[in-house]
Motif scaffolding. Structure first.
Motif, mmCIF file in Angstrom:
data_model
loop_
_atom_site.group_PDB
_atom_site.id
_atom_site.type_symbol
_atom_site.label_atom_id
_atom_site.label_comp_id
_atom_site.label_asym_id
_atom_site.label_seq_id
_atom_site.Cartn_x
_atom_site.Cartn_y
_atom_site.Cartn_z
ATOM 1 N N SER A 30 0.841 -1.204 -0.032
ATOM 2 C CA SER A 30 0.009 0.086 -0.030
ATOM 3 C C SER A 30 0.777 1.237 0.027
ATOM 4 C CB SER A 30 -0.878 -0.018 1.206
ATOM 5 O OG SER A 30 -0.294 0.269 2.423
ATOM 6 N N ILE A 65 -2.937 -0.510 -8.026
ATOM 7 C CA ILE A 65 -4.246 -1.116 -7.864
ATOM 8 C C ILE A 65 -5.109 -0.375 -6.864
ATOM 9 C CG2 ILE A 65 -5.044 -3.468 -6.994
ATOM 10 C CD1 ILE A 65 -2.008 -4.369 -7.541
ATOM 11 N N ARG A 66 -6.388 -0.011 -7.191
ATOM 12 C CA ARG A 66 -7.119 0.723 -6.365
ATOM 13 C C ARG A 66 -8.082 -0.396 -5.624
ATOM 14 N NH1 ARG A 66 -8.380 5.761 -9.883
ATOM 15 N NH2 ARG A 66 -6.481 6.740 -9.363
ATOM 16 N N HIS A 67 -8.040 -0.244 -4.040
ATOM 17 C CA HIS A 67 -8.898 -1.273 -3.502
ATOM 18 C C HIS A 67 -9.541 -0.318 -2.328
ATOM 19 C CE1 HIS A 67 -10.487 -4.960 -1.845
ATOM 20 N NE2 HIS A 67 -9.657 -4.471 -0.534
ATOM 21 N N ASP A 68 -10.908 -0.044 -2.601
ATOM 22 C CA ASP A 68 -11.434 0.994 -1.757
ATOM 23 C C ASP A 68 -10.747 2.188 -1.692
ATOM 24 O OD1 ASP A 68 -13.742 -0.872 -1.686
ATOM 25 O OD2 ASP A 68 -12.970 -1.923 0.004
ATOM 26 N N GLN A 70 -7.829 2.547 -0.404
ATOM 27 C CA GLN A 70 -6.453 2.089 -0.242
ATOM 28 C C GLN A 70 -5.620 2.058 -1.837
ATOM 29 O OE1 GLN A 70 -5.505 -1.296 2.118
ATOM 30 N NE2 GLN A 70 -4.435 0.227 3.536
ATOM 31 N N ARG A 71 -4.801 2.641 -1.738
ATOM 32 C CA ARG A 71 -4.154 2.461 -3.304
ATOM 33 C C ARG A 71 -2.807 1.759 -3.009
ATOM 34 N NH1 ARG A 71 -3.729 7.701 -6.743
ATOM 35 N NH2 ARG A 71 -5.976 8.246 -6.588
ATOM 36 N N TRP A 72 -2.727 0.426 -3.736
ATOM 37 C CA TRP A 72 -1.708 -0.320 -3.785
ATOM 38 C C TRP A 72 -0.796 -0.473 -4.908
ATOM 39 C CZ3 TRP A 72 -1.059 -4.347 0.081
ATOM 40 C CH2 TRP A 72 -1.959 -4.314 0.978
ATOM 41 N N TYR A 73 0.536 -0.596 -4.864
ATOM 42 C CA TYR A 73 1.333 -0.495 -5.935
ATOM 43 C C TYR A 73 1.928 -1.953 -6.042
ATOM 44 C CZ TYR A 73 0.854 4.400 -6.182
ATOM 45 O OH TYR A 73 0.204 5.663 -6.266
#
Length: 158
Positions: A30, A65-68, A70-73
């Protein structure tokens, strides 16, 4: 300078971006976790980490990667290809230069640079303190060893 115009070497030359890539080699993370790890190592704030992640994303190294909320890379699957291409070009240039390096004769530098259309590398005279004209101290005898053949005491004074 836009990230797309940066070479992979310029992207990786920044220690924070290189560290982010090293972290992402372990798997997706994240943006908050990445920011904490970068802060622990470099004392760089979240906004700077966000800009570095944006540069890595625009240059094709990472994906978002958007998950709600949060942003994940994560590293893209082809991120190593971005590095392999310029390194391959250096390998080709190195191999093409083998015959010239094997000769070991610097007199050939003039001829080969004309053939390749490259300028000759020259080392400019050293500049003294900021704002002053260039001074060749060797002409004044400054800096010469007392043991040298043309020594005059080392400081240019009799």
């Amino acid at each position: 300078m836009p990230a797309r115009s940066l070479s992979p070497f310029q992207i990786l030359a920044e220690p924070v971006r290189l560290y982010l890539i090293e972290l992402l080699c372990w798997g997706p993370a994240s943006s908050g976790d990445l920011a904490l790890m970068v802060f622990d190592r470099f004392q760089v704030g979240w906004s700077a980490v966000s800009r570095h992640l944006g540069t890595l994303r625009a240059s094709g190294f990472v994906r978002l990667i958007r998950h709600d909320p949060q942003r994940w890379y994560a590293l893209r699957d082809d991120w190593l290809d971005l590095i392999d291409e310029p390194v391959g070009g250096l390998h080709r240039a190195w191999e093409e230069g083998d015959p010239y390096r094997a000769l070991g004769d610097m007199d050939l530098a003039d001829e080969t640079s004309k053939n390749w259309g490259l300028p000759l590398v020259s080392i400019p005279g050293r500049r003294g303190m900021r704002g002053r004209a260039r001074v060749n101290t060797a002409d004044r005898g400054i800096g010469r060893s007392e043991e040298s053949d043309d020594a005059d005491g080392g400081a240019g004074f009799d």
